[in-house]
Design a protein around this motif. Structure first.
Motif, mmCIF file in Angstrom:
data_model
loop_
_atom_site.group_PDB
_atom_site.id
_atom_site.type_symbol
_atom_site.label_atom_id
_atom_site.label_comp_id
_atom_site.label_asym_id
_atom_site.label_seq_id
_atom_site.Cartn_x
_atom_site.Cartn_y
_atom_site.Cartn_z
ATOM 1 N N THR A 1 2.869 4.236 -9.617
ATOM 2 C CA THR A 1 1.516 4.281 -10.192
ATOM 3 C C THR A 1 1.478 4.953 -11.558
ATOM 4 O O THR A 1 0.437 4.972 -12.201
ATOM 5 C CB THR A 1 0.548 4.998 -9.227
ATOM 6 O OG1 THR A 1 0.998 6.339 -9.003
ATOM 7 C CG2 THR A 1 0.453 4.257 -7.908
ATOM 8 N N ALA B 1 2.029 1.896 -3.370
ATOM 9 C CA ALA B 1 0.981 2.469 -4.213
ATOM 10 C C ALA B 1 0.852 3.976 -4.010
ATOM 11 O O ALA B 1 0.227 4.661 -4.814
ATOM 12 C CB ALA B 1 -0.362 1.787 -3.926
ATOM 13 N N LEU C 1 0.831 -1.198 0.000
ATOM 14 C CA LEU C 1 0.000 0.000 0.000
ATOM 15 C C LEU C 1 0.871 1.255 0.000
ATOM 16 O O LEU C 1 0.577 2.228 -0.687
ATOM 17 C CB LEU C 1 -0.935 -0.013 1.220
ATOM 18 C CG LEU C 1 -2.127 0.927 1.138
ATOM 19 C CD1 LEU C 1 -3.114 0.455 0.078
ATOM 20 C CD2 LEU C 1 -2.819 1.026 2.480
ATOM 21 N N TYR D 1 -8.798 -0.407 -1.227
ATOM 22 C CA TYR D 1 -7.697 0.371 -0.652
ATOM 23 C C TYR D 1 -6.606 0.615 -1.691
ATOM 24 O O TYR D 1 -6.135 1.740 -1.854
ATOM 25 C CB TYR D 1 -7.096 -0.352 0.559
ATOM 26 C CG TYR D 1 -7.911 -0.194 1.812
ATOM 27 C CD1 TYR D 1 -7.850 0.980 2.569
ATOM 28 C CD2 TYR D 1 -8.755 -1.206 2.246
ATOM 29 C CE1 TYR D 1 -8.603 1.137 3.716
ATOM 30 C CE2 TYR D 1 -9.510 -1.063 3.394
ATOM 31 C CZ TYR D 1 -9.434 0.110 4.126
ATOM 32 O OH TYR D 1 -10.178 0.268 5.256
ATOM 33 N N PHE D 2 -6.197 -0.441 -2.378
ATOM 34 C CA PHE D 2 -5.140 -0.295 -3.378
ATOM 35 C C PHE D 2 -5.565 0.644 -4.501
ATOM 36 O O PHE D 2 -4.799 1.498 -4.940
ATOM 37 C CB PHE D 2 -4.732 -1.658 -3.941
ATOM 38 C CG PHE D 2 -3.865 -2.446 -3.013
ATOM 39 C CD1 PHE D 2 -2.561 -2.040 -2.761
ATOM 40 C CD2 PHE D 2 -4.342 -3.574 -2.380
ATOM 41 C CE1 PHE D 2 -1.753 -2.757 -1.894
ATOM 42 C CE2 PHE D 2 -3.549 -4.296 -1.514
ATOM 43 C CZ PHE D 2 -2.246 -3.894 -1.271
ATOM 44 N N ALA E 1 -3.641 4.226 -5.136
ATOM 45 C CA ALA E 1 -2.959 4.332 -6.430
ATOM 46 C C ALA E 1 -3.559 5.448 -7.276
ATOM 47 O O ALA E 1 -2.831 6.201 -7.935
ATOM 48 C CB ALA E 1 -3.032 3.003 -7.174
#
Length: 200
Positions: free
Chosen positions: A11, A5, A2, A60-61, A65
């Motif tokens: 990203t 990200a 995380l 969440y990811f 991102a």
């Protein structure tokens, strides 16, 4: 993962091997922070910020991102036409510690996005704008860090809460354990202390 990200280079598909001048200015800047000089959790707590709550890891990811990708540049995507955002909403001029005035592009949220310079292009016979994340006083990278690090923490705290919530659900329902026992999976082996193997 995380935290990764939250790094624009990751990203924005920008390779950044850490040698010569290929590395990430943002990652190089963040290397200075550790448990002795970071006060992110205290700052978030005093501002009343709470963990961000989502029902799945995937969310969440995706959210972290997207925030990193859409609101910040990486070194090699700063002049790329590949990404629609972030957009420079306005420009400001700042006098830095070397007593020189520089121009910066500013994001809609108020953080500095990039330093804007002019270089003479001898082939075209005109001045062209060039962009960088580096400035004399590290104002851009400080702005990036102050936002991205906090996102990583509030989303990361949410992931930890999700983990414990899911553990509690499993403790009550025993749904995953039942599936593991039916399939003879490793979770069943761990929980019964290897009883099946001993009995054999």
């Amino acid at each position: 993962l995380l935290q990764d990200a939250s790094v624009p280079d990751h990203t924005r598909n920008d390779p950044h091997p850490p040698f010569f001048d290929f590395g990430s200015p943002y990652e190089s800047w963040t290397n200075r922070f550790n448990e002795h000089n970071m006060r992110i959790a205290e700052e978030l707590r005093s501002a009343g910020k709470m963990p961000v709550i989502f029902p799945s890891l995937a969310t969440y990811f995706e959210e972290v991102a997207s925030y990193s990708n859409n609101n910040f540049f990486s070194k090699d995507s700063i002049a790329s036409n590949k990404y629609v955002s972030p957009l420079v909403i306005y420009r400001i001029r700042k006098r830095l510690s070397d007593n020189i005035i520089y121009e910066f592009g500013v994001h809609k949220d108020g953080h500095l996005l990039k330093k804007i310079d002019k270089e003479y292009d001898f082939d075209k016979g005109i001045f062209v704008e060039t962009f960088t994340l580096k400035d004399q006083d590290n104002l851009i990278l400080t702005d990036y860090w102050s936002r991205l690090s906090k996102q990583a923490v509030v989303y990361g705290a949410g992931v930890i809460k999700l983990f414990f919530d899911e553990v509690e659900k499993e403790r009550e329902s025993k749904e995953l354990l039942a599936k593991q026992e039916q399939s003879g999976g490793i979770l069943a082996y761990i929980i019964d202390g290897g009883k099946a193997a001993r009995d054999a």
